[in-house]
Design an enzyme around this catalytic site. Structure first.
Site, PDB file in Angstrom:
ATOM      1  N   ASP A  25      22.141 -75.158 -39.825  1.00 14.09           N
ATOM      2  CA  ASP A  25      22.994 -73.971 -39.859  1.00 14.09           C
ATOM      3  C   ASP A  25      24.349 -74.290 -40.480  1.00 14.09           C
ATOM      4  O   ASP A  25      24.897 -73.497 -41.253  1.00 14.09           O
ATOM      5  CB  ASP A  25      23.192 -73.416 -38.451  1.00 14.09           C
ATOM      6  CG  ASP A  25      21.988 -72.640 -37.954  1.00 14.09           C
ATOM      7  OD1 ASP A  25      21.129 -72.284 -38.786  1.00 14.09           O
ATOM      8  OD2 ASP A  25      21.897 -72.402 -36.741  1.00 14.09           O
ATOM      9  N   GLU A  26      24.889 -75.441 -40.134  1.00 16.45           N
ATOM     10  CA  GLU A  26      26.189 -75.832 -40.680  1.00 16.45           C
ATOM     11  C   GLU A  26      26.130 -75.907 -42.199  1.00 16.45           C
ATOM     12  O   GLU A  26      27.028 -75.420 -42.902  1.00 16.45           O
ATOM     13  CB  GLU A  26      26.618 -77.178 -40.090  1.00 16.45           C
ATOM     14  CG  GLU A  26      28.031 -77.584 -40.441  1.00 16.45           C
ATOM     15  CD  GLU A  26      28.443 -78.895 -39.783  1.00 16.45           C
ATOM     16  OE1 GLU A  26      29.572 -79.342 -40.056  1.00 16.45           O
ATOM     17  OE2 GLU A  26      27.639 -79.468 -39.009  1.00 16.45           O
ATOM     18  N   GLY A  27      25.067 -76.500 -42.721  1.00 18.54           N
ATOM     19  CA  GLY A  27      24.916 -76.588 -44.173  1.00 18.54           C
ATOM     20  C   GLY A  27      24.705 -75.233 -44.814  1.00 18.54           C
ATOM     21  O   GLY A  27      25.304 -74.917 -45.850  1.00 18.54           O
TER      22      GLY A  27
END
Length: 495
Positions: free
Chosen positions: A167-169
């Site tokens: 999700d961060e990416g």
């Protein structure tokens, strides 16, 4: 010249017709434009709870343009004093307390009348992922303390959560492409147009504990665990994304030092990445508290280590390469390192966070070729420590680590991700784009507030636009015809 009764009637008819036509024209224009009244402003708050520190971002946008692209701007960024919230595992209440100063700054920026309607989110990344692995109970206590502190604010607190690396990416990729207005274009007919996929840029993020790579590959993504799919503005996007936990800057430095400790016969550590002439003392205990350091402290070692710098970039690169498992990808064109699948990089990339900060310090963010970048980093590493201290005063403990960071990023980008001297020019090291800090927070807020719709809105199309134009033309022609007839009656010579 006096007008006859007939002419007075004709003049009155003309005036009434003109007034009616102009009124009709105004009504058509008002109907078509929906009356452009001044729009209000909405706000959103996002805490980025990273491994080394927490930052608060305030975003604002016109209330009548929630689903248009490129309308969100950054109103405030505030760096929270102290370390990341994962550092407060033994004192969770302090984690929540540490956020108050930045929160007060945010409330001062947002008009009080908007406080209750302002959504606020907290997303935690790799530091809390590591704490969750090490002690899930402590991680839960930290989240509870943070949530309790933020609920007391007069805003619409939406919760605190742990982001996955994927999700961060993905959110970082959404942020940069949104800010650059690359996700969608808007046509005059009220339709969204998908830009060519080759225009979308990749995202390279480097935090303290993890690093992410996200981009649109040329071909299919063979390992579906590395694929993120989302629908934005009615168009489906499929990206490759992978997060490497323990490969962030701070954890890399810890792993590197621990590796040198394991190979040292005594408590005197000769560090090839520290500048020649450097000498310092480091505590051994925090080094082995991280889940990223798999080894245990050698028996008989004292609590404090003496570290001396060698200023040897060749030996530094060799030690850094030992942190990777490149042999697991030998002979494979679709593998980065540690056996992780990755399609060949393609297209333009924006590298931010610690990618930017490290290369900005080394003055290497101006598009220099790979050979120049490599030579500059090596030259810096070979500078004596006294000269480095005198040239860059005020940098603090970070100064000794820029050599290791620079060589690590080069190793990751070239030997790991597969950038070459031919593709190096596709990398842009940036902190901001369009006045907005690049990171995952904006994409995260856009997703949670559904401000990038999955499907096109129901708006007037080309047909209604054509009717609008035809109506205006009809009114103008009618008005012209009446004016011409009136002029003929008034100016034509009488018999």
């Amino acid at each position: 010249m006096k007008l006859t009764c007939k002419e007075w009637v004709l003049t009155a008819l003309l005036a009434a017709t003109a007034a009616s036509a102009i009124t009709t024209l105004i009504l058509i224009l008002v109907e078509a434009t929906d009356v452009l009244l001044p729009a209000g402003t909405k706000f959103g708050i996002v805490f980025d709870a990273g491994s080394s520190h927490t930052s608060l971002f305030v975003y604002r946008w016109p209330a009548d343009k929630e689903n248009d692209t490129g309308v969100i701007s950054q109103a405030l960024v505030c760096r929270v004093k102290g370390p990341g919230i994962s550092s407060y595992a033994s004192n969770p209440a302090q984690a929540g307390e540490s956020l108050r100063d930045c929160l007060e700054e945010a409330l001062a920026v947002i008009p009080e009348a908007h406080h209750r309607q302002t959504p606020m989110f907290l997303g935690a990344t790799a530091g809390m992922r590591l704490l969750s692995q090490k002690n899930s109970s402590q991680a839960g206590d930290v989240f509870a303390a943070v949530a309790q502190a933020l609920r007391q604010a007069p805003v619409n607190f939406q919760g605190a959560e742990l982001l996955s690396g994927q999700d961060e990416g993905a959110f970082g990729w959404i942020t940069i492409n949104y800010v650059l207005s690359l996700l969608v274009k808007y046509s005059f007919s009220g339709e969204w147009i998908r830009p060519p996929e080759g225009k979308l840029v990749g995202a390279l993020d480097m935090g303290g504990a993890s690093t992410q790579i996200t981009f649109v590959p040329r071909g299919p993504i063979l390992d579906k665990s590395t694929q993120a799919t989302f629908r934005l503005y009615g168009f489906e996007h499929r990206v490759y994304t992978h997060s490497y936990l323990c490969f962030g800057r701070d954890q890399m430095l810890n792993r590197l030092l621990a590796q040198l400790v394991q190979s040292s016969p005594n408590a005197l550590i000769r560090h090839p990445c520290y500048h020649s002439g450097y000498a310092g003392t480091l505590s051994l205990v925090p080094l082995y508290e991280s889940p990223c350091v798999q080894d245990t402290a050698p028996p008989g070692f004292p609590q404090n280590l003496t570290v001396e710098g060698l200023g040897n970039p060749a030996a530094c690169v060799s030690a850094i390469r030992d942190l990777f498992n490149f042999s697991s990808c030998e002979g494979r064109g679709d593998c980065a390192f540690n056996g992780v699948y990755q399609p060949p990089v393609q297209g333009q990339f924006y590298a931010f966070s610690n990618f930017y900060y490290t290369f900005h310090f080394l003055n290497l963010t101006s598009g220099q070729p790979l050979a120049t970048v490599n030579a500059t980093v090596w030259e810096f590493c070979q500078k004596p420590w006294k000269l480095v201290e005198a040239t860059w005063p005020g940098e603090g403990p970070r100064l000794r680590d820029y050599c290791a960071s620079g060589l690590y990023l080069l190793t990751l980008l070239v030997d790991g991700y597969g950038f070459s001297k031919e593709t190096w020019s596709s990398l842009e090291f940036r902190k901001q784009a369009g006045g907005t800090d690049i990171g995952w927070t904006l994409g995260y807020m856009l997703n949670l507030t559904s401000m990038i719709p999955a499907e096109p809105p129901t708006r007037w199309r080309a047909e209604s636009y054509g009717v609008w134009v035809a109506s205006i033309v009809f009114v103008v022609l009618t008005l012209g015809a009446v004016l011409a007839a009136a002029a003929a009656q008034l100016l034509w010579p009488r018999d």
